[in-house]
Design an enzyme around this catalytic site. Structure first.
Site, mmCIF file in Angstrom:
data_model
loop_
_atom_site.group_PDB
_atom_site.id
_atom_site.type_symbol
_atom_site.label_atom_id
_atom_site.label_comp_id
_atom_site.label_asym_id
_atom_site.label_seq_id
_atom_site.Cartn_x
_atom_site.Cartn_y
_atom_site.Cartn_z
ATOM 1 N N TRP A 39 0.846 -1.196 0.000
ATOM 2 C CA TRP A 39 0.000 0.000 0.000
ATOM 3 C C TRP A 39 0.879 1.242 0.000
ATOM 4 O O TRP A 39 1.898 1.274 0.703
ATOM 5 C CB TRP A 39 -0.899 0.012 1.231
ATOM 6 C CG TRP A 39 -2.271 -0.556 1.007
ATOM 7 C CD1 TRP A 39 -3.421 0.161 0.844
ATOM 8 C CD2 TRP A 39 -2.663 -1.936 0.927
ATOM 9 N NE1 TRP A 39 -4.487 -0.698 0.663
ATOM 10 C CE2 TRP A 39 -4.053 -1.976 0.712
ATOM 11 C CE3 TRP A 39 -1.971 -3.140 1.008
ATOM 12 C CZ2 TRP A 39 -4.761 -3.165 0.577
ATOM 13 C CZ3 TRP A 39 -2.670 -4.329 0.874
ATOM 14 C CH2 TRP A 39 -4.056 -4.335 0.663
ATOM 15 N N TRP A 41 0.689 4.632 1.146
ATOM 16 C CA TRP A 41 1.119 5.432 2.308
ATOM 17 C C TRP A 41 1.663 4.550 3.417
ATOM 18 O O TRP A 41 2.511 4.975 4.184
ATOM 19 C CB TRP A 41 0.091 6.478 2.720
ATOM 20 C CG TRP A 41 -1.112 6.130 3.527
ATOM 21 C CD1 TRP A 41 -1.880 5.021 3.422
ATOM 22 C CD2 TRP A 41 -1.719 6.939 4.556
ATOM 23 N NE1 TRP A 41 -2.934 5.097 4.299
ATOM 24 C CE2 TRP A 41 -2.866 6.265 5.004
ATOM 25 C CE3 TRP A 41 -1.421 8.180 5.128
ATOM 26 C CZ2 TRP A 41 -3.700 6.768 6.003
ATOM 27 C CZ3 TRP A 41 -2.242 8.685 6.113
ATOM 28 C CH2 TRP A 41 -3.359 7.990 6.542
ATOM 29 N N ASP A 42 1.231 3.296 3.455
ATOM 30 C CA ASP A 42 1.864 2.356 4.389
ATOM 31 C C ASP A 42 3.351 2.263 4.087
ATOM 32 O O ASP A 42 4.192 2.331 4.991
ATOM 33 C CB ASP A 42 1.249 0.954 4.257
ATOM 34 C CG ASP A 42 -0.168 0.887 4.796
ATOM 35 O OD1 ASP A 42 -1.061 1.395 4.105
ATOM 36 O OD2 ASP A 42 -0.387 0.333 5.892
ATOM 37 N N TYR A 89 -8.068 -11.217 -0.617
ATOM 38 C CA TYR A 89 -8.345 -9.794 -0.453
ATOM 39 C C TYR A 89 -9.456 -9.364 -1.402
ATOM 40 O O TYR A 89 -9.486 -9.758 -2.573
ATOM 41 C CB TYR A 89 -7.072 -8.970 -0.724
ATOM 42 C CG TYR A 89 -7.318 -7.493 -0.522
ATOM 43 C CD1 TYR A 89 -7.353 -6.957 0.766
ATOM 44 C CD2 TYR A 89 -7.560 -6.650 -1.603
ATOM 45 C CE1 TYR A 89 -7.621 -5.610 0.959
ATOM 46 C CE2 TYR A 89 -7.826 -5.300 -1.411
ATOM 47 C CZ TYR A 89 -7.859 -4.782 -0.125
ATOM 48 O OH TYR A 89 -8.126 -3.459 0.071
ATOM 49 N N GLN A 115 -3.274 7.475 -2.853
ATOM 50 C CA GLN A 115 -3.358 7.640 -1.399
ATOM 51 C C GLN A 115 -2.513 8.859 -1.009
ATOM 52 O O GLN A 115 -1.762 9.380 -1.827
ATOM 53 C CB GLN A 115 -2.823 6.372 -0.694
ATOM 54 C CG GLN A 115 -3.917 5.550 -0.053
ATOM 55 C CD GLN A 115 -3.411 4.314 0.669
ATOM 56 O OE1 GLN A 115 -2.269 3.905 0.515
ATOM 57 N NE2 GLN A 115 -4.282 3.715 1.465
ATOM 58 N N GLY A 175 -7.137 7.621 2.796
ATOM 59 C CA GLY A 175 -6.455 6.831 3.830
ATOM 60 C C GLY A 175 -7.379 6.605 5.026
ATOM 61 O O GLY A 175 -7.209 5.657 5.774
ATOM 62 N N ASP A 177 -10.482 5.571 5.465
ATOM 63 C CA ASP A 177 -11.444 4.942 4.552
ATOM 64 C C ASP A 177 -12.915 5.144 4.879
ATOM 65 O O ASP A 177 -13.722 5.414 4.011
ATOM 66 C CB ASP A 177 -11.183 3.424 4.512
ATOM 67 C CG ASP A 177 -9.771 3.085 4.063
ATOM 68 O OD1 ASP A 177 -9.003 4.008 3.740
ATOM 69 O OD2 ASP A 177 -9.450 1.888 4.017
ATOM 70 N N ARG A 209 -14.872 -3.167 11.368
ATOM 71 C CA ARG A 209 -14.653 -2.864 9.945
ATOM 72 C C ARG A 209 -15.813 -2.006 9.408
ATOM 73 O O ARG A 209 -16.844 -1.867 10.049
ATOM 74 C CB ARG A 209 -14.578 -4.189 9.154
ATOM 75 C CG ARG A 209 -13.342 -5.032 9.455
ATOM 76 C CD ARG A 209 -12.064 -4.439 8.905
ATOM 77 N NE ARG A 209 -12.107 -4.244 7.459
ATOM 78 C CZ ARG A 209 -11.165 -3.578 6.758
ATOM 79 N NH1 ARG A 209 -10.137 -3.047 7.375
ATOM 80 N NH2 ARG A 209 -11.265 -3.449 5.455
ATOM 81 N N TRP A 368 -12.007 3.843 11.230
ATOM 82 C CA TRP A 368 -11.649 5.256 11.310
ATOM 83 C C TRP A 368 -12.741 6.117 11.943
ATOM 84 O O TRP A 368 -12.835 7.295 11.651
ATOM 85 C CB TRP A 368 -11.298 5.784 9.917
ATOM 86 C CG TRP A 368 -10.034 5.204 9.350
ATOM 87 C CD1 TRP A 368 -9.930 4.149 8.497
ATOM 88 C CD2 TRP A 368 -8.675 5.643 9.584
ATOM 89 N NE1 TRP A 368 -8.615 3.896 8.187
ATOM 90 C CE2 TRP A 368 -7.823 4.803 8.830
ATOM 91 C CE3 TRP A 368 -8.119 6.667 10.356
ATOM 92 C CZ2 TRP A 368 -6.436 4.959 8.831
ATOM 93 C CZ3 TRP A 368 -6.737 6.818 10.347
ATOM 94 C CH2 TRP A 368 -5.915 5.968 9.588
ATOM 95 N N GLU A 411 -3.465 -2.694 14.494
ATOM 96 C CA GLU A 411 -3.694 -1.662 13.471
ATOM 97 C C GLU A 411 -4.271 -0.385 14.117
ATOM 98 O O GLU A 411 -3.881 0.713 13.778
ATOM 99 C CB GLU A 411 -4.667 -2.231 12.425
ATOM 100 C CG GLU A 411 -4.891 -1.349 11.214
ATOM 101 C CD GLU A 411 -5.887 -1.962 10.235
ATOM 102 O OE1 GLU A 411 -6.456 -3.041 10.516
ATOM 103 O OE2 GLU A 411 -6.111 -1.350 9.166
#
Ligand code: DGY
Length: 455
Positions: A39, A41-42, A89, A115, A175, A177, A209, A368, A411
């Site tokens: 990913w 920005w990861d 995924y 991102q 980012g 989400d 989630r 988020w 996370e």
């Protein structure tokens, strides 16, 4: 909650172990099951972690992500290096349908969205960490050139009115989400019911989630983008989600500034001149258009509906990192963070919740919509140091260490300190999470008083 003694030696070991475990051939997965690819920005944040362990890996991480650049300059948000894990995924490369665009790279599959633009300031961090930067001039010149092209793409294709603010065209580009800011966007239109073959909720408890209803909107934006063949002009016309986002623009400003300084050292005068022009405009416009004096935070602008989305929370505090607020604005942000809305009564909340704890949509465990994230905290921590708020910075740093020491390298985390004393409570989302440990390593390496101003 009692401040627990932190064993920094075992935390450091944990950080090394997780990064090493998540390293693949030339890149690092955010976490092995939930996010089995690279990913954007990861990768940036992860490279900062590698810089404390192995500079070759730090450089390689960025080289790999930059090499997936599209022909129009866009850096894709996922690089699907390996097709096999795609089975685990959703949505995978084929579902993203990026190959409908003539701009995709040919050596690797990618998504068709981007991102936050973190790579510029990560490059400067690496440069400053090198023992002999001159030995890697080719790497830095090429990386600065590629990153600059990705900024050119954003200013060219994502700023139709030439305002100095770029827009995002998918919530995954932010980012953040499933941030509560998007609720008002989704409420304005209805979408078909899609068949969602979600894998995330077979790995992670559903309440941590995004909801099924929200995923339906995310997938709809992909479907419309595919119908447009990922043509930027068409997508701007057809997509219902066109947002000027404060975190996204703040990362761009921080990266412009870093590119400017690096390009000066690397004798790339065009990059120096252009990044200065961009930043003058973007900083001014952010302060005119996205600053919310009442809430003491930067907010969102919905370009499709010509309206402000006044959402408080940690993402809107990240412009501190990029030096965007004036001193009085920064003071207002700090006052807000120290108020009960962010810190709870008697500091009963870990900073910095993604949504203020008194907000009706606050949810302590859903992705988020309330939890604390180490990457956002790192940005705010650095911002506080730069503006001279060392006490608050140190509190944020200590709280990050406490959270990981207590729960593990998750996370995201419950911001409510009352949960910490319950032995049954756990961290949320993916486990052994790469950016959590990467940025923790960085915060352990630079105790607050010694942090250098690198942006
Ligand atoms: C996910 O799958 O939740 C990712 O964050 C999307 O990029």
């Amino acid at each position: 909650m009692e401040n627990q003694h932190i064993d920094t030696q075992s935390l450091t070991q944990l950080c090394h172990d997780v990064l090493t475990e998540n390293w693949r051939d030339g890149y690092t997965v955010p976490t092995s099951e939930l996010y089995p690819f690279q990913w954007l920005w990861d990768s940036g944040f992860i490279a900062i972690g590698w810089s404390h362990i192995d500079m070759n890996r730090a450089r390689l991480e960025l080289k790999t992500v930059l090499d997936a650049q599209w022909k129009n300059g866009m850096l894709p948000h996922i690089v699907f290096h390996n097709d096999t894990p795609e089975k685990n995924y959703f949505p995978g490369a084929d579902f993203h349908g990026a190959s409908t665009s003539p701009n995709v790279p040919t050596h690797v599959k990618t998504s068709g969205i981007t991102q936050p633009a973190v790579i510029g300031f990560v490059l400067e961090h690496l440069w400053n960490t090198e023992t002999d930067p001159e030995a890697h001039l080719d790497f830095y010149r090429k990386a600065v050139e590629q990153t600059f092209r990705s900024h050119q793409y954003l200013y060219r294709d994502r700023d139709p009115e030439n305002e100095g603010l770029v827009y995002i065209r998918h919530n995954w580009e932010s980012g953040v989400d499933n941030g509560a800011a998007w609720d008002s966007v989704w409420a304005r239109y209805s979408v078909p019911e899609y068949e969602l073959k979600r894998k995330d909720i077979s790995l992670i408890s559903e309440e941590q989630r995004p909801t099924k209803k929200d995923y339906n909107y995310y997938v709809h934006l992909l479907k419309v983008s595919i119908e447009c063949g990922y043509d930027e002009g068409l997508m701007y016309e057809k997509l219902p989600f066109i947002i000027q986002d404060p975190l996204f623009n703040a990362m761009l400003v921080a990266s412009n500034e870093s590119l400017c300084r690096l390009a000066d050292k690397l004798d790339m005068p065009q990059v120096v001149a252009q990044t200065r022009i961009w930043n003058q405009k973007t900083i001014a416009r952010m302060n005119e258009k996205l600053w919310d004096e009442e809430q003491g935070v930067y907010v969102y602008y919905d370009l499709k509906n010509n309206s402000v989305i006044p959402m408080p929370g940690a993402p809107g505090m990240t412009p501190l990192f990029a030096g965007i607020p004036s001193a009085p604005q920064a003071q207002r942000m700090i006052d807000k963070m120290e108020s009960s809305a962010y810190s709870g009564e008697n500091n009963s909340v870990f900073l910095c919740p993604t949504l203020t704890v008194d907000h009706p949509e606050f949810d302590y465990c859903r992705y988020w919509r309330g939890p604390v994230w180490i990457n956002i905290n790192w940005l705010i921590y650095k911002g506080c140091v730069q503006y001279g708020y060392t006490e608050l910075a140190e509190r944020i740093r200590q709280e990050c260490l406490q959270l990981v020491a207590r729960y593990g390298a998750y996370e995201y985390f419950n911001p409510l300190k009352s949960a910490v004393d319950n032995p049954a409570s756990k961290g949320f989302g993916g486990v052994r999470f790469s950016w959590t440990v990467a940025l923790l390593l960085d915060m352990m390496a630079a105790p607050t008083g010694e942090t250098q101003r690198t942006i």
